[in-house]
Each structure stands twice: as structure tokens, then as C-alpha cells.
Write a protein that holds these residues in place. Structure first.
Motif, mmCIF file in Angstrom:
data_model
loop_
_atom_site.group_PDB
_atom_site.id
_atom_site.type_symbol
_atom_site.label_atom_id
_atom_site.label_comp_id
_atom_site.label_asym_id
_atom_site.label_seq_id
_atom_site.Cartn_x
_atom_site.Cartn_y
_atom_site.Cartn_z
ATOM 1 N N VAL A 108 -7.017 10.690 -5.926
ATOM 2 C CA VAL A 108 -7.812 9.915 -4.974
ATOM 3 C C VAL A 108 -6.881 9.155 -4.029
ATOM 4 C CG1 VAL A 108 -9.585 8.151 -4.687
ATOM 5 C CG2 VAL A 108 -9.699 9.732 -6.619
ATOM 6 N N TYR A 109 -6.271 8.078 -4.535
ATOM 7 C CA TYR A 109 -5.375 7.327 -3.665
ATOM 8 C C TYR A 109 -4.068 8.069 -3.425
ATOM 9 C CZ TYR A 109 -2.839 3.488 -1.565
ATOM 10 O OH TYR A 109 -2.114 2.717 -0.691
ATOM 11 N N GLY A 110 -3.616 8.848 -4.381
ATOM 12 C CA GLY A 110 -2.386 9.591 -4.193
ATOM 13 C C GLY A 110 -2.583 10.944 -3.551
ATOM 14 N N LEU A 167 -4.134 5.471 4.408
ATOM 15 C CA LEU A 167 -2.882 4.730 4.510
ATOM 16 C C LEU A 167 -2.235 4.942 5.870
ATOM 17 C CD1 LEU A 167 -0.523 3.097 3.277
ATOM 18 C CD2 LEU A 167 0.397 5.266 2.443
ATOM 19 N N SER A 185 2.353 1.669 -3.501
ATOM 20 C CA SER A 185 1.292 2.090 -4.421
ATOM 21 C C SER A 185 0.939 3.557 -4.210
ATOM 22 C CB SER A 185 0.049 1.215 -4.217
ATOM 23 O OG SER A 185 0.337 -0.144 -4.471
ATOM 24 N N PHE A 186 0.922 3.994 -2.945
ATOM 25 C CA PHE A 186 0.619 5.393 -2.673
ATOM 26 C C PHE A 186 1.712 6.310 -3.207
ATOM 27 C CE2 PHE A 186 1.400 8.990 0.222
ATOM 28 C CZ PHE A 186 0.238 9.711 0.004
ATOM 29 N N ARG A 221 1.644 15.718 1.663
ATOM 30 C CA ARG A 221 1.180 14.335 1.692
ATOM 31 C C ARG A 221 1.778 13.581 2.871
ATOM 32 N NH1 ARG A 221 1.842 15.045 -4.043
ATOM 33 N NH2 ARG A 221 -0.132 14.726 -5.155
ATOM 34 N N GLY A 278 -6.467 9.081 0.239
ATOM 35 C CA GLY A 278 -5.589 7.912 0.298
ATOM 36 C C GLY A 278 -4.492 8.072 1.328
ATOM 37 N N ARG A 308 -2.270 11.232 -9.096
ATOM 38 C CA ARG A 308 -3.639 10.741 -8.919
ATOM 39 C C ARG A 308 -4.222 11.343 -7.642
ATOM 40 N NH1 ARG A 308 -1.873 4.512 -10.044
ATOM 41 N NH2 ARG A 308 -1.152 4.822 -12.204
ATOM 42 N N ALA A 326 1.305 6.480 -6.947
ATOM 43 C CA ALA A 326 0.118 7.253 -7.291
ATOM 44 C C ALA A 326 0.341 8.747 -7.055
ATOM 45 C CB ALA A 326 -1.083 6.760 -6.486
ATOM 46 N N SER A 327 1.065 9.089 -5.998
ATOM 47 C CA SER A 327 1.345 10.502 -5.719
ATOM 48 C C SER A 327 2.256 11.099 -6.778
ATOM 49 C CB SER A 327 1.981 10.646 -4.335
ATOM 50 O OG SER A 327 1.108 10.193 -3.327
ATOM 51 N N LEU A 363 0.830 -1.207 0.000
ATOM 52 C CA LEU A 363 0.000 0.000 0.000
ATOM 53 C C LEU A 363 0.867 1.261 0.000
ATOM 54 C CD1 LEU A 363 -2.804 -1.053 2.525
ATOM 55 C CD2 LEU A 363 -2.924 -0.985 0.022
#
Length: 489
Positions: free
Chosen positions: A237-239, A247, A226-227, A288, A243, A235, A230-231, A223
Motif C-alpha cells: 500500500v504505502y510502499g 509521496l 517511511s516509504f 517505484r 504510496g 508493503r 515500507a518498500s 514520509l
């Protein structure tokens, strides 16, 4: 994923190189003493280093020679990866089922196996669910095992089958996390190591929370990776904020279960050192990171509060219990050399040799590399290689990190020097073009390219004639008929 090299990486590289030297010396000494004898065990301490100095350049030069001679398509690499993954999961699962059945038969014959308390506490009894541990990963494991036993019945075979499921799930998350962070070669190396290592397989017969902790840790790692990706890709949403907070909450819960899971937060450094996609994302990496930390605090203290509420104590007492569990000296739970099982020295010697390739590749690489993010987490979990003070056991996680570094070392040794390889190809092409220009004739060259297709033949006008000549007086073609002729005769 590639990351930019910074000054801190040089410090981590020096520490990592020192760890490689110490572990190679220790495993070499143990390997020599076990297979040859104690008398000259000191020789085994120094033996791995000349092997390393000969093996690394041989593999690097061989990889470059093969790449120059053969071109491997993406389809071929995908087929090879699918074959390796299939072999690892199919035969790895069969091996675990066999080990589980053997351990179950041994227990049923009257032998009390290791960590049998968890199985006894998880048994489903009439009139109640039985006693559980009051806190943390122990209580979570007992409750999960009790659910399994409620469906499959109270048997050691069912408990071992649950352990098989946890180990296969750990292999899945380990493969996915390394595949996303370091590529298919390193992921296949990790998968093969976990699938066929005796140090990991033997945990099938040890009914304890270690396998559950490994699954949760590797899920958290997947996870986090993936974050980060994605960041960097922008992205939202998850990034982005949702998200990041979710996380952090999950990582905080993992830290409540096992304090060593705080290592997962170190992979968030990829937000700063990773290569972002151009024009993507509208939030600074520090923002983030702060959101993830806030979510982690919420998840951690929320788990402490829930634990205290269920135990009937105030929040401070629950927090004090957690601190006493993980930070009070408890020599009774110390595990010595638990990572190496059944004298599995050959496997670890091979892993450490391949992981040492990273030391050389760090010097050869330029400003971007794919292994710097793994330095600090690997360094921090390595003490569990010798002495493990964790509650559930960090041995498999240590094996995972060093197998990941071994995969990265082999990948960079075999496929490294790509820039030099491309530069040599360009120089060869330029040299061949210059040679053709010098050998070409001095006359003016045509501006047009010669047509390679066959051209149609040129039409030649021909005069038609006959071989038999007829006199002019015989050339009568009109035949006169009578008007009353009806052509019946």
C-alpha cells in the motif's frame, strides 16, 4: 536502516571530508577570535584538528571498554530515550514560550521586530482578509497565520505562539525521521540540538515562513524515509504504487513552495542501496522511483497551474514566475552566516567534531553502514551555512542535517566495532574451553551429569520391641460376662 557501500560513496566521502575540514577551520577561527582575540585567530584555525585526532580514538576505546564491562538491556535504553525526549520537549517548549513572550513585549513597547511585514499582512481586518503574497510559501504562511489570528486575535503574542507550535512540530518530525532512519541515539542528538540551540530558538520571535518551511521539509523527509522502509519491507500500500504516487505529489508541491526541497528526492536512493526484506516486494526499485518522480511532476505542475489560475495568468507565465523567483540572482535576499546566531560557535564546534567522526568510521566500516544515505543531501544544503539564497530560509535545515551527522558520528564511534567485539568474545570462550580440556584428568568421564538435587535417604528395616515383658500366664485378654448382665452397675 543500513545501506550497501558503493563506488559513489567514496566520492561523496571525499567531498564530505573536505567540508568537515573547511567548516572546522572556519568555526575554530571564529571561536578563537570571539573568545580570545583577533591577534592569534590563525591558531584557532588549526586547533580543532589535534582535538579531533585525540577525541575520536578516546571515545571509541572508551565505548568498547564500557560495553565489555557492562551490558545494557533494551529496557534501560528505552527508559533513557524516554527521559531524553521528555526533557527536550518539555524544557524546549517552555524556553520557546518564554522567548515568544519576551519578543511580544518588546514589540508592544514600540520596537518593530524583524520581518514584521508578514504579521501586518496577516492581520484580520474588517471588510476583508487583507492583502496576501500572490505565490508560494509566503502566501501559505500568511494565510495560515491569518487563521490563527482569527481565533486568538490580532496580537504579536498569538503570532509568536504560532511560531512555537511550528517549532515543536518541526522537532517532532525531525525526531521521528531520524529515529526511523538512523536509530534512537542519533534521533536524541538531533532533538537535543534543536531543542536548546539559540540559532533555532530565536526564530520564535521572527514572524516569517522559515519555521513553516522547516516543518514541511521534515514532514517530507519522514514520509520519504517511511516509504523507503515500507518498500524494502514489501508493503504493497504505502510502499507500492499508491504510496509512491502520493509521496511524489507531496514532494512536488514542496518543490513548488521552495526549490531546495528537491533534496528530499535524494533519499529515494535508499530503494537501491537499502537492505530489502528477503522474499518481500514484487516491484523493482526503479519502478517505484519512476512512480514517485511522475507523482512529483504532477504535484509540481499542478501547483503551478493552480497558482496561475488564481492569479489570472496562463500556465507559462506562472511557470516563468516560479523560475524567476528561485533561479534569478537576487542579492537582496542573501543571508550571510544566518545559521550561527549570537556567536553560537561552541555548539557548532561540538557538532562538527562529532560529525567528523563519520569520516573515520567510513574507512573502518565494511560493506554496510547507516550514514551513506545522508552524505549527498548534507553536502548540497551546506552552502546555506555561509550564504543562504532560499526564499524562506534553509538555516534550520542545515542545522538539522549536521546535527544528524553528529549523532551518526557519535553513535558509530561509541557503538562501532561490534563485529570485533563479538569476535573477541567468541575467542575468549573458545580459549577457556580448551584450557578446561587440558586441565581435565585423563580418566574416563561419566556420560551423565551429576544430579545437583538432594537424594532421599536409604530406608533401613527396623525391628520393633518393648521394654516391659509380661509372663505368658498373665496374658489374658478375653473377659467373660454373664448373659443376664445389663452393665448398669
Amino acid at each position: 536502516m543500513t545501506y550497501r557501500k558503493n563506488w559513489f560513496d567514496y566520492l561523496l566521502w571525499a567531498v564530505y571530508a573536505g567540508l568537515c575540514v573547511m567548516l572546522l577551520a572556519y568555526v575554530g577561527n571564529s571561536l578563537y577570535a570571539f573568545h580570545i582575540g583577533e591577534s592569534l585567530a590563525a591558531l584557532g584555525t588549526f586547533l580543532p584538528f589535534p582535538v579531533l585526532l585525540c577525541l575520536y580514538p578516546a571515545i571509541r576505546q572508551s565505548g568498547q571498554a564500557v560495553r565489555k564491562k557492562y551490558q545494557f538491556s533494551g529496557h534501560f535504553c528505552a527508559i533513557t530515550e524516554s527521559l531524553v525526549v521528555s526533557v527536550a520537549f518539555v524544557f524546549g517548549t517552555l524556553l520557546r514560550i518564554r522567548n515568544g513572550l519576551v519578543m511580544a513585549s518588546i514589540h508592544e513597547s514600540g520596537y518593530t521586530f524583524q520581518s514584521g511585514d508578514y504579521y501586518e499582512l496577516a492581520k484580520v481586518r474588517t471588510g476583508g482578509g487583507g492583502f496576501s503574497f500572490p505565490h508560494g510559501i509566503d502566501d501559505l504562511f500568511v494565510n495560515c497565520l491569518r487563521v490563527v489570528l482569527s481565533f486568538l486575535g490580532n496580537s504579536v503574542s498569538a503570532a509568536c505562539l504560532f511560531q512555537v507550535f511550528l517549532q515543536v512540530a518541526a522537532m517532532v518530525f525531525a525526531y521521528l525521521a531520524v529515529r526511523k532512519a538512523a536509530g534512537r541515539f542519533a534521533a536524541c542528538t538531533v532533538l537535543l540540538t534543536l531543542a536548546f540551540s539559540d540559532s533555532f530558538n530565536r526564530d520564535v520571535g521572527v514572524i516569517a515562513p522559515k519555521c513553516l518551511l522547516t516543518v514541511l521539509f521534515l514532514l517530507g523527509l519522514y514520509l520519504v524515509i517511511s516509504f523507503v522502509k515500507a518498500s524494502l519491507a514489501g508493503r504493497l500500500v504505502y510502499g507500492g504504487l499508491p504510496g509512491a504516487f502520493l509521496l511524489g505529489a507531496f514532494l512536488g508541491f514542496l518543490c513548488y513552495l521552495e526549490a531546495g526541497c528537491a533534496v528530499l528526492f535524494l533519499f529515494l536512493a535508499g530503494l537501491f542501496t537499502g537492505k530489502p526484506v528477503a522474499g518481500k516486494g514484487n516491484m523493482h526499485p526503479a519502478g517505484r522511483l519512476l512512480i514517485v518522480i511522475a507523482g512529483g511532476l504532477a504535484g509540481f505542475f499542478g501547483a503551478i497551474a493552480e497558482d496561475a489560475s488564481l492569479s489570472g495568468v496562463v500556465f507559462y507565465q506562472g511557470l516563468q514566475w516560479w523560475a524567476d523567483t528561485f533561479f534569478s540572482p537576487d542579492m537582496g535576499r542573501m543571508r550571510l552566516l544566518e545559521v550561527i546566531f549570537c556567536h553560537d560557535y561552541l555548539l557548532f564546534e561540538a557538532l562538527l567534531l562529532m560529525a567528523s567522526f563519520v569520516v573515520f568510521e567510513f574507512i573502518k566500516k565494511g560493506r554496510e553502514q547507516d550514514f551513506s544515505l545522508w552524505f549527498l543531501p548534507c553536502i548540497l544544503v551546506t552552502p546555506a551555512f555561509l550564504m543562504d539564497f532560499s526564499v524562506a530560509g534553509f538555516g534550520t535545515i542545515v542545522l538539522f542535517f549536521w546535527s544528524a551527522m553528529a549523532g551518526l558520528g557519535m553513535k558509530n564511534a561509541i557503538f562501532g566495532g561490534q563485529a570485533e567485539f563479538v569476535r573477541e568474545k567468541i575467542e575468549e570462550i573458545n580459549a577457556s574451553v580448551k584450557t578446561e580440556d587440558l586441565e581435565a584428568p585423563a580418566q574416563e568421564k561419566s556420560r551423565f551429569i551429576e544430579n545437583p538435587l538432594p537424594l532421599p535417604k536409604k530406608h533401613v528395616k527396623r525391628t520393633m520391641d518393648y521394654d516391659y515383658e509380661i509372663a505368658e500366664e498373665d496374658m489374658h485378654y478375653d473377659v467373660e460376662t454373664a448373659a443376664e448382665d445389663d452393665f448398669e452397675e
